[in-house]
Design an enzyme around this catalytic site. Structure first.
Site, PDB file in Angstrom:
ATOM      1  N   GLU A  63      12.507  13.935 -24.513  1.00 46.99           N
ATOM      2  CA  GLU A  63      13.960  14.275 -24.685  1.00 46.99           C
ATOM      3  C   GLU A  63      14.516  14.880 -23.434  1.00 46.99           C
ATOM      4  OE1 GLU A  63      14.582  17.349 -27.466  1.00 46.99           O
ATOM      5  OE2 GLU A  63      16.690  16.935 -27.579  1.00 46.99           O
ATOM      6  N   GLY A 117      10.792  25.253 -23.800  1.00 51.40           N
ATOM      7  CA  GLY A 117       9.875  26.059 -24.945  1.00 51.40           C
ATOM      8  C   GLY A 117       8.867  24.939 -25.614  1.00 51.40           C
ATOM      9  N   ALA A 118       9.459  23.891 -26.105  1.00 51.99           N
ATOM     10  CA  ALA A 118       8.419  23.083 -26.916  1.00 51.99           C
ATOM     11  C   ALA A 118       9.260  21.855 -27.197  1.00 51.99           C
ATOM     12  CB  ALA A 118       8.081  23.957 -27.887  1.00 51.99           C
ATOM     13  N   MET A 119       8.352  20.870 -27.735  1.00 55.89           N
ATOM     14  CA  MET A 119       9.370  19.703 -28.103  1.00 55.89           C
ATOM     15  C   MET A 119       8.692  19.246 -29.471  1.00 55.89           C
ATOM     16  SD  MET A 119      11.690  17.489 -27.301  1.00 55.89           S
ATOM     17  CE  MET A 119      11.694  15.978 -28.462  1.00 55.89           C
ATOM     18  N   ASN A 173       8.328  16.085 -30.659  1.00 58.84           N
ATOM     19  CA  ASN A 173       7.813  14.761 -30.931  1.00 58.84           C
ATOM     20  C   ASN A 173       7.092  14.448 -32.270  1.00 58.84           C
ATOM     21  OD1 ASN A 173       8.202  14.419 -27.941  1.00 58.84           O
ATOM     22  ND2 ASN A 173       6.451  15.652 -27.953  1.00 58.84           N
ATOM     23  N   HIS A 221      10.264  26.666 -35.358  1.00 55.54           N
ATOM     24  CA  HIS A 221      11.440  25.453 -35.045  1.00 55.54           C
ATOM     25  C   HIS A 221      11.050  24.195 -34.911  1.00 55.54           C
ATOM     26  CE1 HIS A 221      15.344  24.947 -32.698  1.00 55.54           C
ATOM     27  NE2 HIS A 221      14.494  24.035 -32.073  1.00 55.54           N
ATOM     28  N   GLU A 222       9.942  24.069 -34.282  1.00 57.76           N
ATOM     29  CA  GLU A 222       9.582  22.862 -33.712  1.00 57.76           C
ATOM     30  C   GLU A 222       9.049  22.024 -35.409  1.00 57.76           C
ATOM     31  OE1 GLU A 222      10.508  21.653 -31.026  1.00 57.76           O
ATOM     32  OE2 GLU A 222      10.733  23.631 -30.262  1.00 57.76           O
TER      33      GLU A 222
HETATM   34  N1  0A1 Z   1      14.177  19.679 -28.689  1.00 61.53           N
HETATM   35  C1  0A1 Z   1      13.473  20.689 -28.100  1.00 61.53           C
HETATM   36  C2  0A1 Z   1      14.130  21.111 -26.586  1.00 61.53           C
HETATM   37  C3  0A1 Z   1      13.747  20.520 -25.502  1.00 61.53           C
HETATM   38  C4  0A1 Z   1      14.651  19.914 -24.897  1.00 61.53           C
HETATM   39  C5  0A1 Z   1      14.448  19.196 -23.747  1.00 61.53           C
HETATM   40  C6  0A1 Z   1      13.259  19.033 -23.287  1.00 61.53           C
HETATM   41  O1  0A1 Z   1      12.964  18.481 -22.106  1.00 61.53           O
HETATM   42  C7  0A1 Z   1      12.519  19.128 -20.981  1.00 61.53           C
HETATM   43  C8  0A1 Z   1      12.131  19.811 -24.012  1.00 61.53           C
HETATM   44  C9  0A1 Z   1      12.649  20.502 -25.069  1.00 61.53           C
HETATM   45  C10 0A1 Z   1      13.626  21.760 -28.910  1.00 61.53           C
HETATM   46  O2  0A1 Z   1      14.827  22.119 -29.403  1.00 61.53           O
HETATM   47  O3  0A1 Z   1      12.653  22.628 -29.121  1.00 61.53           O
HETATM   48 ZN    ZN Z   2      15.294  22.435 -31.353  1.00 61.49          ZN
END
Ligand code: 0A1
Ligand code: ZN
Length: 882
Positions: free
Chosen positions: A125, A266-268, A270, A302-303
């Protein structure tokens, strides 16, 4: 032919993809410098008119390309630095096989496939998948992925990807092995993930509401398994909560979290394989604070919640980012409220919203919750999209009531499951489920800026009518000079002399539903009948709308609210409002050489809160925390002098310490022994109050008080108490400070996450020597510009949390940040751009500082080669929006 997406990208230019992809088969052979990726894409046309196949790609080496197993000749395709185009593809479905080569060890942007220490991991992302293979890297192309990962057994004994593992084994006659993962849920490329490395894990299980047995695993660097228990506990509570609160259960056989030490955010989320910044996974009592425990719980939740709001239902395009982020933040806030204290959580969230989102909304980087244009999507992972996005969802719930809200959510899940949706479709679910017209409500998504709402209260004893006249103004923001009125739900109460809420009956005899009046016009009035005496109006209870509120309330009204309001949020708010008035006056006084005044009524109100044993300690700790320097600067709004603000705030804290007197040591003593460490909210609240008292006691820097802090530091059996003491010491230029900092480093030097706390505290010291200290620390062996956590801990803390020293009168703080951003940009533009946002309030500074900040900004803007990320931030920050 250019395949590059034209910049800027506009929502109004959205077109459905010309080609869709049913399945993606990936074969990834991991190697530190030459990873080979073979991607087999099953393409099918989405349109009847023939269109070229346009694939995104970045930093890729193309090794091979064939169409239905026949290699394409050089004339049949075009490769550019940002993509690959097949101008004349077949009319019907076909198979495209792409072989690319990547250099994960050289990937310092931490986007795509990279190495975090010895671990291979991915971050896709928003637009990272294009750094793995050529692909239509946009969220409305959803495919079923099968991923085969292969590596040297010794280098990467653990091989993970999204979905369920369907095959694994050794490759005969070699030292290599492989694993095949299949994810049955169609997903956009940004949710793809793979991980390879030497990792340990902890495992647990959860049976879902419908009886599905799910394996839960958290992978970490070997040796860190003992620090994952809290994260696992948080995960299980999140999974259960989503079943109970939203009727959503998990859908794969396994849910995995991998903690890595190099991560941009912070985190992702997937699908089935969340990748986390290890800061938000690892915790033990002696290495993590209560705040760390709370953040871990919230981010794990959240994740996990993204599995439904993000993964099962994703975004059609990146303009819809708040569709998943605002909603998921709202969900994690609700989870925390249910797990901990609702009012304490609300106060903490509103503090965060004001500190980040209100500031963003008031400056050159303001944008709507759903932006309409971007140059670089990475720059839109903002407080506005996340936190204001969550407020908008919260307002929906306030307007529709809990049942109407739930019906809208249920409809959203059934109607859009498996699809890429838009904000309009989301809102349509609530409108349809409630037969409501939410047309005007959509302005919360399209109009930037924080509405100013002014309330005039009057009371007529003869008619027994209390009248509220409410007017709203939405200020101009970049690109939006003129605004339309918003739908503003204002939860309120009219408090009688006995402290009880009076019935809210409108002139026509209707009761006010759920205590909420809704302003839809530029101004309106609301009359409440049967009110014999002038009540104290408690407005925007629970912060029902993200607005700036002003009202003709007296200091007596505010003190009464602080003491008596049944809404804890407004008890806290009343104290903040009183303190803000005083602080702003005192800033002016200090700037004209006068001494700051005291507000005896405010001090008495603080004392009453501290001595009220019925209140939650966590609430009391928040109530005793005056507005931050950034809060004061924001409320002053122009001609900001950070030095005077610091002095005014310090004067208030000094007065508080003197006035609260023995209540401070008594409270400190009452909570001093908390027993064995437990991270639960009640225990954390007791520690928060104890440490707030400790800090106030030390304001005077009296030797006895400092000795008490030093002894708490030395005797602490948990990181919360140790850090609190160190933080208090760190603002006093005394030998005890350097001694404790030295001790802290020696105790924790092998633990980078703890050393980050050490960097941060030093960066936040409000003394002229701090800039030199920060510069010096960039050369410390524990510091590295390659690691985002280190950068945020030192440079980020200095630029964002040390108002006085970053905004030094000589401009050296600005020059330092500019130098740092320019040096970092070629390596990690995302993190560089984020640092650059520290300049976002530069126009509000007093003239001397403003000139210096502008000079630093212009120097960055003029640099020979800037990333799109930094260029975008600097360009918008400097733009003249007047
Ligand atoms: N979707 C994740 C946030 C996120 C966005 C971009 C990134 O790229 C480095 C990494 C994480 C969330 O909302 O936690
Ligand atoms: Zn998020």
């Amino acid at each position: 032919m250019r395949t590059e997406q034209a910049r800027p990208v506009r929502l109004s230019d959205y077109r459905p993809p010309a080609w869709l992809i049913d399945t993606v088969e990936l074969d990834v052979k991991l190697h530190p410098n030459a990873t080979r990726v073979r991607a087999v894409l099953a393409l099918k046309p989405n349109e009847t008119t023939p269109a070229p196949v346009v694939l995104d790609g970045e930093d890729l080496k193309l090794i091979g390309l064939s169409l239905n197993d026949t290699p394409l000749t050089a004339e049949q395709y075009v490769v550019t630095p940002d993509g690959l185009t097949i101008p004349q593809p077949p009319a019907g479905p076909f198979k495209l096989t792409i072989e690319t080569e990547l250099d994960p060890a050289a990937n310092t942007r931490l986007m795509g496939l990279y190495k975090s220490g010895a671990t291979y991991c991915t971050q896709c992302e928003a637009e990272g998948f294009r750094r793995i293979t050529y692909f239509p890297d946009r969220p409305d192309v959803m495919a079923v992925y099968t991923t085969r990962v292969e590596a040297e057994k010794a280098e990467a004994p653990v091989l993970l990807a999204n979905g369920n593992c369907i095959e694994a084994g050794d490759i005969a006659g070699t030292t290599r092995h492989f694993a095949v993962w299949h994810d049955p849920f169609p997903k956009p490329s940004y949710l793809f993930a793979l991980v390879g490395g030497r990792l340990g894990f902890i495992e647990d299980r959860l049976t879902t509401a419908s009886g599905r047995n799910v394996v839960l695993r958290i992978y970490v660097e070997p040796g860190k398994e003992g620090r994952c228990a809290w994260a696992m506990d948080s995960l299980k509570r999140s999974m259960r909560w989503d079943e109970q609160a939203f009727g959503r259960e998990y859908d794969l056989d396994i849910f995995m979290i991998v903690a890595v030490s190099d991560f941009n955010m912070g985190a992702m989320e997937n699908k089935g394989l969340n990748v986390f910044n290890d800061k938000y996974v690892l915790a033990t009592a002696d290495t993590a604070t209560d705040q760390d425990y709370a953040s871990i719980e919230a981010i794990i939740a959240h994740e996990y919640f993204h599995n439904w709001t993000g993964d099962r239902i994703t975004c059609r395009d990146w303009f819809q980012l708040c569709l998943k982020e605002g909603l998921t933040v709202f969900r994690d806030q609700e989870f925390t409220s249910d797990q901990r204290s609702r009012s304490v959580k609300r106060i903490a969230d509103v503090r965060g919203l004001r500190a980040h989102q209100f500031v963003e909304d008031a400056g050159p980087l303001a944008h709507p919750v759903r932006p309409e244009v971007y140059n670089e999507i990475n720059n839109f992972y903002t407080a506005t999209v996340y936190e204001k996005g969550a407020e908008v969802v919260r307002m929906l719930k306030t307007l529709l009531g809990p049942d109407g809200f739930r019906q809208g959510m249920d409809l959203y899940f059934t109607r859009h499951d498996g699809h890429a949706a838009t904000v309009d479709q989301f809102i349509a679910c609530f409108a349809d489920a409630n037969s409501a017209d939410l047309g005007q409500f959509m302005r919360w998504y399209s109009q930037a800026g924080t509405p100013d709402v002014a309330v005039t209260v009057s009371h007529d004893a003869k008619t027994q009518i209390c009248r509220l006249e409410i007017a709203q103004v939405v200020p101009p923001t970049p690109g939006q000079p003129i605004k339309q009125p918003m739908v503003i739900p204002i939860a309120l109460g009219l408090i009688g002399a006995d402290g009880r809420d009076l019935p809210l009956v409108l002139a026509d005899g209707r009761k006010v539903e759920r205590g909420v009046v809704t302003l839809t016009k530029p101004s309106d009035s609301f009359e409440f009948t049967g009110i014999a005496q002038r009540p104290v109006p408690s407005l925007n209870r629970g912060f029902s709308a993200p607005i700036k509120l002003s009202a003709n309330l007296s200091a007596d009204d505010l003190r009464f609210m602080a003491a008596r309001d049944s809404d804890p949020f407004n008890r806290w708010q009343a104290l903040q409002t009183l303190a803000t008035t005083l602080l702003i006056d005192n800033v002016s006084a200090i700037r004209t050489g006068k001494s700051p005044r005291e507000d005896a009524g405010l001090l008495a109100a603080f004392a009453a809160i501290l001595n009220d044993r019925d209140l939650e300690p966590a609430f009391v700790a928040l109530a005793l925390t005056p507005p931050s320097e950034a809060d004061i600067a924001r409320d002053i709004g122009r001609d900001v002098d950070p030095e005077a603000i610091f002095a005014a705030r310090k004067a208030l804290r000094t007065a508080m310490a003197a006035h609260l007197g023995t209540a401070l040591p008594e409270t400190y003593q009452r909570f001093a022994a908390t027993g064995p460490y437990s991270p639960d909210a009640a225990s954390a609240g007791r520690r928060a109050l104890k440490n707030a008292c400790l800090d106030l006691l030390a304001v005077s820097a009296e030797p006895a008080a400092i000795a008490r802090v030093a002894s708490q530091y030395a005797a602490a059996d948990n990181m919360t108490d140790r850090m609190a003491a160190l933080a208090t010491l760190s603002v006093h230029d005394l030998p005890q400070r350097e001694a404790a900092l030295g001790d802290f480093y020696r105790r924790f030097e092998s633990d980078p996450l703890v050393i980050d706390k050490w960097f941060t505290l030093q960066a936040m010291i409000p003394e002229p020597g701090t800039l030199a200290r920060v510069r010096e620390l960039t050369n410390h062996p524990a510091f590295s510009f390659a690691n985002p956590n280190r950068i945020r801990a030192l440079i980020g803390a200095f630029a964002q949390s040390n108002q006085k020293e970053f905004n030094r009168g000589d401009g050296a703080g600005y020059e330092f940040l500019a130098d740092t951003v320019l040096a970092l940009d070629p390596k990690n533009p995302q993190v560089a751009a984020r640092l650059m946002t520290a300049f976002r309030s530069w126009r509000a500074l007093e003239p001397t500082r403003r000139v210096k900040a502008e000079a630093a900004l212009r120097r960055v803007a003029a640099a020979a080669s800037l990333s799109r990320d930094v260029k975008d931030i600097v360009g918008r920050t400097l733009a003249d929006n007047s």
